[in-house]
Design a protein around this motif. Structure first.
Motif, PDB file in Angstrom:
ATOM      1  N   LYS A  36      14.765  57.108  27.484  1.00  0.00           N
ATOM      2  CA  LYS A  36      15.026  58.536  27.553  1.00  0.00           C
ATOM      3  C   LYS A  36      15.828  58.901  28.798  1.00  0.00           C
ATOM      4  O   LYS A  36      15.656  58.305  29.862  1.00  0.00           O
ATOM      5  CB  LYS A  36      13.701  59.310  27.572  1.00  0.00           C
ATOM      6  CG  LYS A  36      12.810  59.077  26.356  1.00  0.00           C
ATOM      7  CD  LYS A  36      13.309  59.829  25.148  1.00  0.00           C
ATOM      8  CE  LYS A  36      12.296  59.755  24.007  1.00  0.00           C
ATOM      9  NZ  LYS A  36      12.739  60.497  22.829  1.00  0.00           N
ATOM     10  N   HIS A  37      16.694  59.889  28.647  1.00  0.00           N
ATOM     11  CA  HIS A  37      17.409  60.458  29.783  1.00  0.00           C
ATOM     12  C   HIS A  37      16.552  61.607  30.317  1.00  0.00           C
ATOM     13  O   HIS A  37      16.310  62.583  29.618  1.00  0.00           O
ATOM     14  CB  HIS A  37      18.775  60.973  29.334  1.00  0.00           C
ATOM     15  CG  HIS A  37      19.664  61.385  30.462  1.00  0.00           C
ATOM     16  ND1 HIS A  37      20.563  60.532  31.044  1.00  0.00           N
ATOM     17  CD2 HIS A  37      19.774  62.557  31.133  1.00  0.00           C
ATOM     18  CE1 HIS A  37      21.201  61.160  32.017  1.00  0.00           C
ATOM     19  NE2 HIS A  37      20.733  62.390  32.094  1.00  0.00           N
ATOM     20  N   HIS A  38      16.074  61.490  31.543  1.00  0.00           N
ATOM     21  CA  HIS A  38      15.165  62.484  32.113  1.00  0.00           C
ATOM     22  C   HIS A  38      15.974  63.642  32.690  1.00  0.00           C
ATOM     23  O   HIS A  38      16.740  63.477  33.640  1.00  0.00           O
ATOM     24  CB  HIS A  38      14.289  61.844  33.186  1.00  0.00           C
ATOM     25  CG  HIS A  38      13.303  60.861  32.624  1.00  0.00           C
ATOM     26  ND1 HIS A  38      11.988  60.804  33.031  1.00  0.00           N
ATOM     27  CD2 HIS A  38      13.422  59.910  31.656  1.00  0.00           C
ATOM     28  CE1 HIS A  38      11.352  59.865  32.373  1.00  0.00           C
ATOM     29  NE2 HIS A  38      12.213  59.294  31.529  1.00  0.00           N
ATOM     30  N   THR A  88      19.136  64.089  36.486  1.00  0.00           N
ATOM     31  CA  THR A  88      20.074  65.155  36.130  1.00  0.00           C
ATOM     32  C   THR A  88      19.330  66.482  36.091  1.00  0.00           C
ATOM     33  O   THR A  88      18.255  66.576  35.490  1.00  0.00           O
ATOM     34  CB  THR A  88      20.739  64.901  34.764  1.00  0.00           C
ATOM     35  OG1 THR A  88      21.393  63.634  34.788  1.00  0.00           O
ATOM     36  CG2 THR A  88      21.751  65.991  34.438  1.00  0.00           C
ATOM     37  N   LYS A 116      17.414  61.163  22.712  1.00  0.00           N
ATOM     38  CA  LYS A 116      17.682  60.469  23.968  1.00  0.00           C
ATOM     39  C   LYS A 116      17.269  61.263  25.205  1.00  0.00           C
ATOM     40  O   LYS A 116      17.399  60.771  26.328  1.00  0.00           O
ATOM     41  CB  LYS A 116      19.159  60.109  24.066  1.00  0.00           C
ATOM     42  CG  LYS A 116      20.104  61.306  24.071  1.00  0.00           C
ATOM     43  CD  LYS A 116      21.546  60.818  24.156  1.00  0.00           C
ATOM     44  CE  LYS A 116      22.520  61.988  24.131  1.00  0.00           C
ATOM     45  NZ  LYS A 116      23.917  61.528  24.233  1.00  0.00           N
ATOM     46  N   PHE A 117      16.773  62.512  25.037  1.00  0.00           N
ATOM     47  CA  PHE A 117      16.412  63.330  26.193  1.00  0.00           C
ATOM     48  C   PHE A 117      14.915  63.529  26.314  1.00  0.00           C
ATOM     49  O   PHE A 117      14.215  63.767  25.327  1.00  0.00           O
ATOM     50  CB  PHE A 117      17.087  64.703  26.115  1.00  0.00           C
ATOM     51  CG  PHE A 117      18.577  64.650  26.277  1.00  0.00           C
ATOM     52  CD1 PHE A 117      19.147  64.464  27.517  1.00  0.00           C
ATOM     53  CD2 PHE A 117      19.408  64.768  25.175  1.00  0.00           C
ATOM     54  CE1 PHE A 117      20.521  64.398  27.677  1.00  0.00           C
ATOM     55  CE2 PHE A 117      20.783  64.715  25.307  1.00  0.00           C
ATOM     56  CZ  PHE A 117      21.339  64.531  26.563  1.00  0.00           C
ATOM     57  N   TYR A 132      25.647  65.789  30.583  1.00  0.00           N
ATOM     58  CA  TYR A 132      24.437  65.178  31.105  1.00  0.00           C
ATOM     59  C   TYR A 132      24.584  63.657  31.237  1.00  0.00           C
ATOM     60  O   TYR A 132      23.896  63.035  31.996  1.00  0.00           O
ATOM     61  CB  TYR A 132      23.232  65.489  30.223  1.00  0.00           C
ATOM     62  CG  TYR A 132      22.906  66.977  30.082  1.00  0.00           C
ATOM     63  CD1 TYR A 132      23.349  67.902  31.019  1.00  0.00           C
ATOM     64  CD2 TYR A 132      22.158  67.427  29.006  1.00  0.00           C
ATOM     65  CE1 TYR A 132      23.043  69.236  30.892  1.00  0.00           C
ATOM     66  CE2 TYR A 132      21.837  68.767  28.873  1.00  0.00           C
ATOM     67  CZ  TYR A 132      22.293  69.666  29.801  1.00  0.00           C
ATOM     68  OH  TYR A 132      21.976  70.997  29.667  1.00  0.00           O
TER      69      TYR A 132
END
Length: 357
Positions: free
Chosen positions: A9-11, A91, A40-41, A357
């Motif tokens: 996951k993209h945090h 991010t 993915k988030f 992002y």
């Protein structure tokens, strides 16, 4: 193992210092809903807990960090830094000037910052000049500035807020519903004349939104023009006194916050605004989508959406009164509706946004 367990996951942290009614909080709410669909988030939210969005932000974020309403706290900033470190957040996307004061300091700790202005205002006093100067300094620490309209970008450019050349214009969007179900019109009670025209305003009751101007205009309009002001804020008592002093309490009504803005828009005959400036107002987008005529001040945010005939100079009462009584307001409705469908699609615009992002 499931896909969700194996996907990295993209945090991401979203920051806003408002969770009451308004375009900024709504934008964050819509964005949160959109991000939930993206596998993915992993989205975190830092915000106040006021109604109506605070509880939603607390429930929908993977974790929530509480911030004070429109107030900077050094202690909270330090806690927020610990929060980002704990959750491996790399991010941050801040929304509004106050949120940007928190986010841009985080870049000093190797965190990428995206910032959306949601309205750029020219300074009116010394305190505003100081805030503008701080904005210019913080702008150096921003990886990408997002503007929601061309006129908002131009205003920021005039104020020297675009020295960081890494910027993008991405409009607000609507997730349009085809539900035309007619609910019982709770505002019919205000149609006191046979040919009453209900003029509505969805707003905050503060000085920037120009509601005193609207009250002044309605002193000059015929009795069958009724003004319904939906919203709340610090100017409420002052506006009520102004209405009473002018003897307009039978024609101008402060409704407070309305729970179904789209229902309100379906019920009025004209939407109006005398705001000093806007980013890109949701109320106007929704009115155009619902084919409601609009008359609004000739300021940033409004000029991106409306034709010249649908705009007025705030200091020109006679122009406002002439235009609101003219048949032109009902023209170009179909063209505006098609433009909303083509240019302000929420999914399309957010898909462009999250590339940052």
């Amino acid at each position: 193992m499931t896909d969700s367990a194996t996907t990295i996951k993209h945090h991401l942290l979203l920051i806003t210092l408002r969770s009451d009614l308004g375009g900024g909080p709504r934008h964050v709410s819509d964005l949160t809903g959109f991000l939930k669909k993206q596998k993915k988030f992993q989205t975190y939210i830092a915000s106040p807990l006021e109604s109506p969005y605070g509880g939603q932000f607390q429930a929908e974020g993977y974790a929530h960090f509480e911030l004070p309403h429109r107030r900077f706290s050094l202690f909270k900033l330090l806690q927020l830094l610990v929060f980002c470190h704990k959750h491996q957040i790399k991010t941050v996307h801040s929304h509004g000037r106050g949120a940007g004061a928190y986010s841009r300091f985080l870049t000093l700790f190797n965190i990428k910052v995206i910032h959306t202005f949601h309205g750029v205002h020219a300074p009116k006093n010394f305190a505003d000049q100081v805030k503008l100067y701080l904005d210019k300094i913080l702008n150096v620490f921003t990886h990408k500035n997002i503007f929601v309209s061309t006129s908002e970008f131009k205003q920021a450019q005039n104020l020297g807020l675009t020295m960081n050349q890494n910027f993008q214009i991405i409009s607000n969007g609507l997730n349009l519903s085809n539900d035309d179900t007619h609910l019982e019109d709770q505002w019919d009670q205000y149609r006191t004349h046979q040919n009453s025209i209900l003029v509505g305003c969805l707003t905050r009751l503060d000085e920037h939104k120009g509601n005193k101007y609207l009250i002044g205009y309605f002193r000059k309009l015929p009795e069958h023009f009724i003004l319904l002001i939906a919203g709340d804020g610090p100017e409420k008592d002052e506006l009520k006194k102004m209405i009473d002093d002018y003897g307009l309490s039978h024609r101008i009504h402060l409704l407070g916050n309305v729970s179904e803005p789209d229902h309100f828009l379906r019920s009025i005959d004209i939407l109006t605004s005398a705001s000093k400036s806007e980013g890109l107002p949701y109320a106007m987008l929704e009115a155009m989508a619902l084919k409601v005529p609009i008359l609004a001040s000739k300021v940033s945010g409004h000029v991106d959406l409306l034709l010249r005939e649908n705009l007025f100079e705030r200091d020109n009462t006679s122009e406002y009164c002439r235009k609101i009584q003219s048949s032109f307001l009902t023209k170009n409705i179909e063209m505006n509706h098609r433009r909303i469908l083509d240019d302000f699609d929420l999914e399309k615009n957010f898909s462009e946004l999250i590339k940052n992002y």
